[in-house]
Write a protein that holds these residues in place. Structure first.
Motif, PDB file in Angstrom:
ATOM      1  N   ASP A 109       0.745  -1.266  -0.006  1.00  0.00           N
ATOM      2  CA  ASP A 109      -0.155  -0.023   0.002  1.00  0.00           C
ATOM      3  C   ASP A 109       0.881   1.310   0.018  1.00  0.00           C
ATOM      4  OD1 ASP A 109      -2.192  -1.351   0.136  1.00  0.00           O
ATOM      5  OD2 ASP A 109      -2.261  -1.450   2.306  1.00  0.00           O
ATOM      6  N   ILE A 110       2.299   1.145   0.105  1.00  0.00           N
ATOM      7  CA  ILE A 110       2.917   2.464   0.147  1.00  0.00           C
ATOM      8  C   ILE A 110       4.020   2.580  -1.002  1.00  0.00           C
ATOM      9  CG2 ILE A 110       5.034   3.316   1.620  1.00  0.00           C
ATOM     10  CD1 ILE A 110       3.796   2.050   4.066  1.00  0.00           C
ATOM     11  N   ALA A 111       4.527   1.318  -1.137  1.00  0.00           N
ATOM     12  CA  ALA A 111       5.531   1.341  -2.248  1.00  0.00           C
ATOM     13  C   ALA A 111       4.745   1.624  -3.730  1.00  0.00           C
ATOM     14  CB  ALA A 111       6.337   0.077  -2.206  1.00  0.00           C
ATOM     15  N   GLY A 112       5.453   2.008  -4.612  1.00  0.00           N
ATOM     16  CA  GLY A 112       4.904   2.192  -6.084  1.00  0.00           C
ATOM     17  C   GLY A 112       4.719   0.683  -6.493  1.00  0.00           C
ATOM     18  N   LYS A 113       5.745  -0.063  -6.231  1.00  0.00           N
ATOM     19  CA  LYS A 113       5.785  -1.547  -6.726  1.00  0.00           C
ATOM     20  C   LYS A 113       6.392  -2.296  -5.609  1.00  0.00           C
ATOM     21  CE  LYS A 113       7.008  -4.193 -10.869  1.00  0.00           C
ATOM     22  NZ  LYS A 113       5.904  -5.060 -11.004  1.00  0.00           N
ATOM     23  N   VAL A 114       5.857  -3.602  -5.304  1.00  0.00           N
ATOM     24  CA  VAL A 114       6.773  -4.424  -4.849  1.00  0.00           C
ATOM     25  C   VAL A 114       6.793  -5.759  -5.379  1.00  0.00           C
ATOM     26  CG1 VAL A 114       6.411  -5.831  -2.442  1.00  0.00           C
ATOM     27  CG2 VAL A 114       5.611  -3.348  -2.599  1.00  0.00           C
ATOM     28  N   THR A 115       8.053  -6.276  -5.440  1.00  0.00           N
ATOM     29  CA  THR A 115       8.536  -7.530  -5.795  1.00  0.00           C
ATOM     30  C   THR A 115       8.871  -8.485  -4.736  1.00  0.00           C
ATOM     31  OG1 THR A 115       8.950  -6.535  -7.954  1.00  0.00           O
ATOM     32  CG2 THR A 115       9.624  -8.794  -7.707  1.00  0.00           C
ATOM     33  N   LEU A 116       8.418  -9.490  -4.456  1.00  0.00           N
ATOM     34  CA  LEU A 116       9.041 -10.714  -3.397  1.00  0.00           C
ATOM     35  C   LEU A 116       9.742 -11.614  -4.111  1.00  0.00           C
ATOM     36  CD1 LEU A 116       9.609 -11.593  -0.564  1.00  0.00           C
ATOM     37  CD2 LEU A 116       7.327 -12.558  -0.729  1.00  0.00           C
ATOM     38  N   VAL A 117      10.925 -11.796  -3.887  1.00  0.00           N
ATOM     39  CA  VAL A 117      11.633 -12.939  -4.753  1.00  0.00           C
ATOM     40  C   VAL A 117      11.943 -14.008  -3.432  1.00  0.00           C
ATOM     41  CG1 VAL A 117      13.806 -13.480  -5.826  1.00  0.00           C
ATOM     42  CG2 VAL A 117      12.888 -11.258  -5.845  1.00  0.00           C
TER      43      VAL A 117
END
Lengths: 110, 340
Positions: free
Chosen positions: B178-186
């Motif tokens: 909800d905060i970052a522009g885009k979140v990726t979890l690896v």
């Protein structure tokens, strides 16, 4: 009559320069694999002393995995945290050496 | 960081307020040496309080069985007559030897302690973030790479890549969505053993396109020009590919390290400090190491052995605190506990 050496097992270890070495251990000493490796002079830190807290004793089990007891939740929790983990990785401190483990083959990764 | 403040001089500064550090106060107190303890944790007790407060210990003389926290409580009671001072939640960063041999100890919060003797009772050392083997990781530390999230607001609108499979990686993925522009979890695997509800939520968010979830994948290389810009990922499905990133946060838990202690000129063997078994002195005069952090032939990592080490170390340290006085050995049963 049982052989006087019936409590002796051999653990095979792939060391950092990919050579296989053999470590013979009396299972009656009730050592963990981490303790046996340290006693054998292998570069295993075992910083936490064997309570599955540091993962400096992690090993990849290449053969004999079926003879090991299943990892506990605490061990799995620690393994979950490790990056780039080979599939059959265990914490050597959580492997208590038993007679059926003769011939176990591990690679040091900790 | 607070301003550098000089606190009253102490005789013995003890790094680590675990059972062995605490008992060192008692042995020092019997010889009329005052102590100041510093611990990175917010409370006394070290591993006992932090890791196994409710586990029984069976090899403390006089106690067939005692719980970790009870031992800590009793040690604190035992040393209270000697009125030790404590600094909690701070890590000792540097130690400087003065011309007269005394030592100046400075913490990461700029607390300064001037002492005649330093006792390192650091146990396992400091718990620091585990750093994965990724090319360029160190280069971009503070330039896009961090190992913990102190202020999520700094990530607002940014392209954030997280790595890890533990609870922390899952929780932050959900929070930052909800905060970052885009979140990726690896994640190197395809399952999360941590809290099933949060894992379920992460899978749902990935399905809905709210986050990117890269399973069976590892970050291998970081690229950028002064600041992180891209990272290379190797996965089971694709040999490798590159994705843009402003921030990369590997969350692989904490691991015990010697930390700054390794930079003070002390000898170090396999993350332990070698000491003389005669008095547990290190290679630097006036610095002793006791408990799990030291090593010598026949060393056993037992609380029991750490207690013994403090007794001998404090007898040896007496000459630095009272150079004009002769040390006479006294039994507590004969002389009692003489407080300051």
């Amino acid at each position: 009559m049982a052989s006087i050496r019936s409590d002796l097992i051999s653990i095979r270890i792939i060391n950092a320069d990919e050579r296989e070495e053999t470590l013979e251990i009396h299972v009656t000493l009730n050592l963990s694999l981490m303790e046996a490796l340290k006693a054998g002079g292998y570069p295993v830190l075992g910083t936490c002393g064997g309570i599955a807290l540091c993962a400096t004793c992690a090993v990849e089990v290449l053969s004999g995995n079926e003879h090991l007891s299943l990892p506990t939740d605490q061990e799995l929790d620690m393994l979950d945290l490790l990056p780039n983990l080979p599939r059959f990785t265990r914490l050597a401190c959580q492997i208590r050496l038993r007679p059926g483990m003769d011939g176990l083959l591990v690679r040091l990764v900790g | 960081m607070k301003e550098q403040t000089k606190i009253p001089e102490t005789d013995i500064c003890i790094i680590g307020a675990g059972p062995v550090g605490l008992f060192a106060v008692f042995e020092a107190g019997l010889l009329k040496m005052r102590c100041h303890l510093i611990d990175a944790l917010p409370q006394a007790g070290g591993q006992l309080s932090e890791i196994y407060p409710h586990k029984p210990i069976y090899d403390i003389p006089g106690y067939p069985q005692i719980m970790g926290q009870e031992l800590v409580d009793r040690l604190i009671e035992q040393i209270s007559p000697f009125d030790p001072e404590f600094t909690f939640g701070e890590r000792v960063d540097s130690v400087r030897q003065e011309n007269d041999g005394s030592l100046t100890v400075v913490t990461n919060e700029n607390t300064v302690i001037h002492c005649k003797v330093l006792v390192i009772a650091g146990g396992l050392g400091c718990f620091e973030p585990r750093k994965p083997a990724i090319d360029g990781l160190r280069e971009f530390e503070g330039k896009g790479v961090s190992y913990m999230i102190r202020n999520p607001e700094t990530l607002r609108g940014r392209n954030v890549v997280l790595a890890g499979g533990g609870d922390s990686a899952l929780d932050w993925t959900v929070f930052l969505a909800d905060i970052a522009g885009k979140v990726t979890l690896v994640h190197r695997g395809d399952t999360f053993r941590g809290s099933p509800e949060v894992a379920e939520k992460v899978f749902k968010m990935a399905k809905a396109g709210k986050i990117d979830l890269l399973l069976h994948s590892n970050v291998t290389t970081l690229y950028g020009d002064g600041h992180l810009q891209e990272l290379r990922i190797v996965s089971q499905e694709l040999p490798h590919f590159i994705i843009p990133a402003d921030h990369f946060i590997p969350l692989f838990g904490l691991t015990p390290k010697l930390g700054p202690i390794a930079e003070w000129g002390l000898d170090v063997i396999q993350s332990a400090i070698p000491v003389s078994p005669a008095d547990y002195s290190t290679n630097i005069a006036r610095i002793y190491a006791v408990g799990d952090i030291n090593t010598y032939p026949g060393k056993l990592k037992l609380i029991l052995c750490g207690f013994h080490e403090t007794a001998l170390a404090m007898q040896s340290a007496f000459k630095y605190v009272y150079p004009e006085e002769k040390l006479s050995f006294k039994y507590t049963t004969v002389y009692g506990i003489n407080t300051f």
